[in-house]
Design a protein around this motif. Structure first.
Motif, PDB file in Angstrom:
ATOM      1  N   GLN A  13      32.719  39.195  39.451  1.00  0.00           N
ATOM      2  CA  GLN A  13      32.413  39.043  38.035  1.00  0.00           C
ATOM      3  C   GLN A  13      32.858  40.237  37.192  1.00  0.00           C
ATOM      4  OE1 GLN A  13      28.211  37.715  38.974  1.00  0.00           O
ATOM      5  NE2 GLN A  13      28.726  36.265  37.357  1.00  0.00           N
ATOM      6  N   GLU A  14      33.415  41.232  37.814  1.00  0.00           N
ATOM      7  CA  GLU A  14      34.012  42.378  37.129  1.00  0.00           C
ATOM      8  C   GLU A  14      35.262  42.776  37.906  1.00  0.00           C
ATOM      9  OE1 GLU A  14      33.113  43.853  34.378  1.00  0.00           O
ATOM     10  OE2 GLU A  14      31.170  42.890  34.014  1.00  0.00           O
ATOM     11  N   ASN A  15      36.130  43.557  37.258  1.00  0.00           N
ATOM     12  CA  ASN A  15      37.203  44.208  38.009  1.00  0.00           C
ATOM     13  C   ASN A  15      36.549  45.331  38.802  1.00  0.00           C
ATOM     14  OD1 ASN A  15      39.024  42.494  36.739  1.00  0.00           O
ATOM     15  ND2 ASN A  15      39.330  43.919  35.054  1.00  0.00           N
ATOM     16  N   ASP A  50      40.420  35.689  34.698  1.00  0.00           N
ATOM     17  CA  ASP A  50      39.881  34.942  33.567  1.00  0.00           C
ATOM     18  C   ASP A  50      38.562  35.592  33.174  1.00  0.00           C
ATOM     19  OD1 ASP A  50      38.604  32.972  31.883  1.00  0.00           O
ATOM     20  OD2 ASP A  50      40.004  31.497  32.693  1.00  0.00           O
ATOM     21  N   SER A  51      38.417  35.945  31.904  1.00  0.00           N
ATOM     22  CA  SER A  51      37.209  36.639  31.458  1.00  0.00           C
ATOM     23  C   SER A  51      35.963  35.774  31.542  1.00  0.00           C
ATOM     24  CB  SER A  51      37.377  37.139  30.023  1.00  0.00           C
ATOM     25  OG  SER A  51      37.590  36.046  29.136  1.00  0.00           O
ATOM     26  N   ASN A  52      36.117  34.468  31.809  1.00  0.00           N
ATOM     27  CA  ASN A  52      34.944  33.611  31.991  1.00  0.00           C
ATOM     28  C   ASN A  52      34.031  34.145  33.086  1.00  0.00           C
ATOM     29  OD1 ASN A  52      35.696  31.716  30.041  1.00  0.00           O
ATOM     30  ND2 ASN A  52      36.948  30.581  31.497  1.00  0.00           N
ATOM     31  N   MET A  79      39.663  40.181  38.018  1.00  0.00           N
ATOM     32  CA  MET A  79      39.447  38.919  37.324  1.00  0.00           C
ATOM     33  C   MET A  79      40.748  38.438  36.697  1.00  0.00           C
ATOM     34  SD  MET A  79      35.919  39.340  35.213  1.00  0.00           S
ATOM     35  CE  MET A  79      36.680  40.600  34.189  1.00  0.00           C
ATOM     36  N   GLY A 131      36.847  30.541  36.846  1.00  0.00           N
ATOM     37  CA  GLY A 131      37.763  31.666  36.830  1.00  0.00           C
ATOM     38  C   GLY A 131      38.372  31.920  38.188  1.00  0.00           C
ATOM     39  N   ARG A 178      33.209  37.070  33.763  1.00  0.00           N
ATOM     40  CA  ARG A 178      32.316  38.104  33.245  1.00  0.00           C
ATOM     41  C   ARG A 178      31.378  37.558  32.182  1.00  0.00           C
ATOM     42  NH1 ARG A 178      35.734  41.954  30.861  1.00  0.00           N
ATOM     43  NH2 ARG A 178      35.720  43.266  32.723  1.00  0.00           N
ATOM     44  N   ASN A 179      31.917  36.741  31.272  1.00  0.00           N
ATOM     45  CA  ASN A 179      31.198  36.424  30.041  1.00  0.00           C
ATOM     46  C   ASN A 179      30.422  35.125  30.058  1.00  0.00           C
ATOM     47  OD1 ASN A 179      32.175  38.768  28.716  1.00  0.00           O
ATOM     48  ND2 ASN A 179      34.131  37.747  28.322  1.00  0.00           N
TER      49      ASN A 179
END
Length: 420
Positions: free
Chosen positions: A65-67, A41-43, A39, A409, A45-46
């Motif tokens: 949506q995750e590394n 951009d943490s968007n 990722m 992201g 995931r969150n």
């Protein structure tokens, strides 16, 4: 579970290959692909999926949506000969999981082919319909990027069960072509990805079928071009389907109009590809009715249609290229898909621009730049390491509390692929 299943299949294959000469069964290919996604951009995931109408259109793969470390493919290819004129081929991927909706998910392709002579052949079984270029004419071992473009992975990269006739003509070293015509169940968009019979999904089993045609041409090994068209309707029986009541209650259209439309579904497109030892370039565009892909007819009564207009159309195009320098290939792609190209909706206000703010119009772009290290330049499909940066438009995630503006992201994807 998947590793155990893969080991069992490998053992069966070993036994089959031992007797291959007697049975004329061949293990013709294996493809393994491993992904690492990062990722940027943490968007990813969150942030939640956008709550506006666009939320259902952009299919963000959960692996982004995750590394993440992921096995993308573990494909095994077999073929055999019954007579000189009748052959078969199969491809399955034990990395896939069987589900209640898709109990045959491990089996990808199963095709029986009769070569009738004079350039005529007939295929029957489970396969991708002859539509989009990259999904149906470029093997997974040969795609330039971490994944196919949006047109191909959304509309072309799904199987169906049916019969496909082909007439081939011309000189392979000069001008040549094929005329394709296929008829199939039309279950591609019912959640099974076409890997089911008509009557295995609740309420389905209609007598209507999908029709697909493609004209494809080549001029020597460098140039390929063609056009295709596919048409179908709902997979539900006339006696069982229910019209989306939200539209009829609001007076936008009548139940009779919805039922007469039958969620008509189409795709029409064209492509061109150029390839030499140094350069590659290709372009493809497609349009059509969303239809049953986002239905307004349901086996059970419902109040919510899955699209915003009865005749809602999509439009997509992708352009890509590569510069090949021995083991080192440099790639780039621009990829756009708009799920409502006419900006058609029945509501008084734009459903993609909620009062709370933001623009979630279902038009998505992906710009990908990459580098491929090819293990054997003379055989691109034998193995490669691909590094791709994926830049996405930012209209498919909803802002978290305290955030403003559109959210999305980008990703960095490393793909290690080996095959033969």
């Amino acid at each position: 579970m998947k590793i155990t299943r893969l080991a069992g299949i490998a053992a069966l294959l070993a036994a089959g290959v031992t007797q291959a000469q007697a049975q004329d069964i061949k293990l013709t290919g294996v493809l393994f692909e491993f992904w690492q996604t990062q990722m940027l951009d943490s968007n990813l995931r969150n942030n939640a999926t956008a709550t506006a109408g666009a939320s259902k259109y952009y299919g963000l793969d959960s692996r982004f949506q995750e590394n993440n470390f992921a096995v993308k493919r573990a494909e095994i290819y077999l073929n055999g000969k019954i007579t000189d004129d009748i052959t078969w081929n199969a491809m399955f991927d034990p990395n896939n999981s069987n589900t209640a909706t898709v109990p045959n998910n491990v089996l990808q392709d199963l095709v029986i082919t009769w070569n009738a002579g004079n350039g005529i052949s007939v295929k029957a079984g489970q396969f991708k319909m002859p539509t989009t270029y990259e999904a149906t004419m470029v093997a997974a071992t040969n795609i330039l990027f971490f994944e196919r473009n949006q047109i191909n992975r959304v509309f072309g990269d799904k199987r169906d069960r049916g019969i496909w006739g082909i007439y081939a003509f011309g000189d392979p070293k000069g001008f040549s072509g094929k005329v394709n015509l296929a008829v199939s169940n039309g279950t591609t968009d019912d959640g099974s990805g076409g890997k089911n019979n008509e009557n295995t999904v609740a309420g389905s089993g209609n007598a209507q079928k999908d029709w697909t045609t493609r004209l494809e041409f080549a001029y020597g090994p460098e140039h390929k071009f063609g056009a295709y068209y596919r048409e179908g309707v709902t997979g539900l029986k006339d006696s069982t389907f229910n019209a989306a009541s939200a539209w009829t209650t609001a007076g936008y259209v009548s139940a009779a109009q919805i039922k007469d439309n039958k969620d008509k579904t189409t795709i029409m497109g064209a492509y061109y590809a150029f390839d030499t030892a140094t350069w590659h370039a290709s372009a493809e565009a497609a349009t059509g009715l969303l239809g049953r892909r986002f239905p307004t007819l349901f086996a059970a009564a419902t109040t919510n249609p899955s699209r915003e207009h009865l005749d809602q159309k999509f439009l997509g195009y992708a352009v890509d290229g590569a510069y090949k320098m021995g083991n080192h290939w440099f790639t780039a792609r621009y990829d756009m898909l708009n799920y409502n190209t006419g900006d058609d909706w029945y509501t008084a206000a734009n459903p993609y621009k909620p009062a709370a703010g933001g623009d979630f119009s279902p038009k998505y772009t992906e710009i990908t730049v990459g580098y491929n290290y090819v293990f054997n330049p003379a055989k691109y499909g034998a193995g490669k390491l691909k590094l791709d940066y994926v830049h996405r438009s930012k209209n498919f995630l909803a802002p978290r509390a305290g955030q403003t503006g559109e959210q999305g992201g980008d990703s960095l994807v490393a793909s290690l692929m080996v095959g033969f």
